[in-house]
Design an enzyme around this catalytic site. Structure first.
Site, PDB file in Angstrom:
ATOM      1  N   ASP A  46       0.871  -1.177   0.000  1.00 39.76           N
ATOM      2  CA  ASP A  46       0.000   0.000   0.000  1.00 39.76           C
ATOM      3  C   ASP A  46       0.910   1.229   0.000  1.00 39.76           C
ATOM      4  O   ASP A  46       2.056   1.155   0.443  1.00 39.76           O
ATOM      5  CB  ASP A  46      -0.906   0.001   1.239  1.00 39.76           C
ATOM      6  CG  ASP A  46      -2.145   0.871   1.064  1.00 39.76           C
ATOM      7  OD1 ASP A  46      -3.240   0.302   0.874  1.00 39.76           O
ATOM      8  OD2 ASP A  46      -2.013   2.112   1.101  1.00 39.76           O
ATOM      9  N   ASP A  73       3.712   2.897  -4.203  1.00 37.39           N
ATOM     10  CA  ASP A  73       2.785   3.743  -4.944  1.00 37.39           C
ATOM     11  C   ASP A  73       2.768   3.226  -6.374  1.00 37.39           C
ATOM     12  O   ASP A  73       3.789   3.276  -7.072  1.00 37.39           O
ATOM     13  CB  ASP A  73       3.271   5.194  -4.899  1.00 37.39           C
ATOM     14  CG  ASP A  73       2.357   6.167  -5.637  1.00 37.39           C
ATOM     15  OD1 ASP A  73       1.500   5.704  -6.423  1.00 37.39           O
ATOM     16  OD2 ASP A  73       2.520   7.379  -5.442  1.00 37.39           O
ATOM     17  N   ASN A 100      -5.593  -4.578  -6.533  1.00 37.44           N
ATOM     18  CA  ASN A 100      -6.716  -3.919  -5.879  1.00 37.44           C
ATOM     19  C   ASN A 100      -6.605  -2.398  -5.892  1.00 37.44           C
ATOM     20  O   ASN A 100      -7.594  -1.712  -5.645  1.00 37.44           O
ATOM     21  CB  ASN A 100      -6.823  -4.410  -4.425  1.00 37.44           C
ATOM     22  CG  ASN A 100      -7.958  -3.751  -3.680  1.00 37.44           C
ATOM     23  OD1 ASN A 100      -9.119  -3.904  -4.033  1.00 37.44           O
ATOM     24  ND2 ASN A 100      -7.625  -2.990  -2.640  1.00 37.44           N
ATOM     25  N   TYR A 165     -13.456   7.446 -13.654  1.00 35.83           N
ATOM     26  CA  TYR A 165     -13.434   6.157 -12.959  1.00 35.83           C
ATOM     27  C   TYR A 165     -14.015   5.052 -13.835  1.00 35.83           C
ATOM     28  O   TYR A 165     -13.465   3.939 -13.910  1.00 35.83           O
ATOM     29  CB  TYR A 165     -14.226   6.285 -11.661  1.00 35.83           C
ATOM     30  CG  TYR A 165     -14.130   5.082 -10.754  1.00 35.83           C
ATOM     31  CD1 TYR A 165     -12.931   4.738 -10.138  1.00 35.83           C
ATOM     32  CD2 TYR A 165     -15.254   4.306 -10.485  1.00 35.83           C
ATOM     33  CE1 TYR A 165     -12.843   3.647  -9.282  1.00 35.83           C
ATOM     34  CE2 TYR A 165     -15.177   3.215  -9.629  1.00 35.83           C
ATOM     35  CZ  TYR A 165     -13.983   2.897  -9.030  1.00 35.83           C
ATOM     36  OH  TYR A 165     -13.902   1.810  -8.193  1.00 35.83           O
ATOM     37  N   LYS A 169     -12.024   1.733 -15.088  1.00 32.42           N
ATOM     38  CA  LYS A 169     -12.473   0.375 -14.766  1.00 32.42           C
ATOM     39  C   LYS A 169     -12.831  -0.413 -16.029  1.00 32.42           C
ATOM     40  O   LYS A 169     -12.587  -1.629 -16.099  1.00 32.42           O
ATOM     41  CB  LYS A 169     -13.657   0.429 -13.805  1.00 32.42           C
ATOM     42  CG  LYS A 169     -13.286   0.876 -12.401  1.00 32.42           C
ATOM     43  CD  LYS A 169     -12.259  -0.053 -11.744  1.00 32.42           C
ATOM     44  CE  LYS A 169     -12.072   0.252 -10.267  1.00 32.42           C
ATOM     45  NZ  LYS A 169     -11.089  -0.646  -9.625  1.00 32.42           N
ATOM     46  N   ALA A 198     -19.592  -2.278  -1.772  1.00 27.39           N
ATOM     47  CA  ALA A 198     -19.077  -3.009  -0.612  1.00 27.39           C
ATOM     48  C   ALA A 198     -18.718  -1.969   0.443  1.00 27.39           C
ATOM     49  O   ALA A 198     -17.715  -1.265   0.316  1.00 27.39           O
ATOM     50  CB  ALA A 198     -17.861  -3.849  -0.986  1.00 27.39           C
TER      51      ALA A 198
END
Length: 257
Positions: A46, A73, A100, A165, A169, A198
């Site tokens: 992360d 990063d 992710n 976004y 995606k 979620a």
């Protein structure tokens, strides 16, 4: 009402598994935890070093094994390369990569700046490409592996203020399908999940209750997914039970084309 938390079935026994954007309380951490519970040797990464360290300690308390934790990063090729070098140096191979890392935001296109556009694309799409490229370079010599990308139902359907976004995606979905064809000859599978909603503490903190309730009402079960419910599908795609699946985008929701 959410279903009970699943018990382990050893679906990833012995598999070296790297999860990006695994700090915090969302899908990344839930995936790292489920992978560890299913017997994987987990590596977490992360960009937020403090939260990453906390996630690694939490996983150690839950599973008894402290995972390798490497700050990274994904917008930096040098950091991505260093991450995969650390995996190779520590474990000698990589069996599973879970991409992710992603970045959201809301802005109508007429008001969107180039900086807003590029920031979302660089983390969500190009970051996935960078990590996938490095993973393939480790997996190809070993003749196998699995890559699971985190896409979104937004890659299929339109939503106001989400042009950057959604484009990112949708790009992850297309990247998944194309790389799957290239990787198949090396015994490597590449798939993606497409979650819708979620909810986790950070999302609840930055999103209004009214909007979350509205989005949850659109779901078939009338509720949002638990992050671990998405992680369960990722675990399945990463494991040997999905041995003949590649190039697929699996909706973890009723919202799909």
């Amino acid at each position: 009402m959410s279903p009970p938390y699943p018990r382990s079935h050893g679906l990833l026994d012995g598999k070296v598994t790297l999860v990006t954007a695994a700090a915090g309380a969302g899908i990344g951490y839930a995936t790292a935890r489920r992978c560890a519970e299913e017997g994987a040797t987990v590596v977490v990464s992360d960009k937020h070093e403090r939260r990453l360290a906390a996630a690694a300690e939490s996983l150690a308390e839950l599973t008894g094994v402290k995972p390798l934790a490497v700050p990274c990063d994904v917008t930096s090729q040098a950091q991505v390369r260093a991450l995969f070098e650390a995996v190779a140096e520590t474990h000698g191979r990589l069996d599973v990569l879970v991409n992710n890392a992603g970045l959201g935001g809301t802005a109508p296109l007429a008001e969107m700046t180039d900086e807003q556009w590029h920031a979302v694309i660089d983390v969500t799409l190009t970051g996935t490409m960078r990590c996938t490229r490095e993973a393939l370079r480790l997996m190809i010599p070993h003749g196998g592996g699995a890559i699971v990308n985190n896409a979104s139902v937004i890659g299929w359907r339109a939503q106001h203020g989400q042009a950057h976004y959604a484009a990112a995606k949708a790009g992850v979905m297309a990247l998944t399908r194309c790389v799957a064809l290239e990787a198949a000859e090396h015994g490597i599978r590449v798939n993606a999940v497409a979650p819708s909603l979620a909810v986790h503490p950070f999302l609840a903190k930055v999103t209004g209750e009214e909007l979350l309730a509205e989005l949850a009402a659109k779901e078939a079960f009338g509720r949002s997914a638990e992050p671990w419910e998405v992680a369960n599908v990722i675990v399945f795609l990463a494991g040997d039970l999905a041995s003949y699946m590649t190039g697929e985008v699996v909706s973890v929701s009723s919202q799909h084309p």
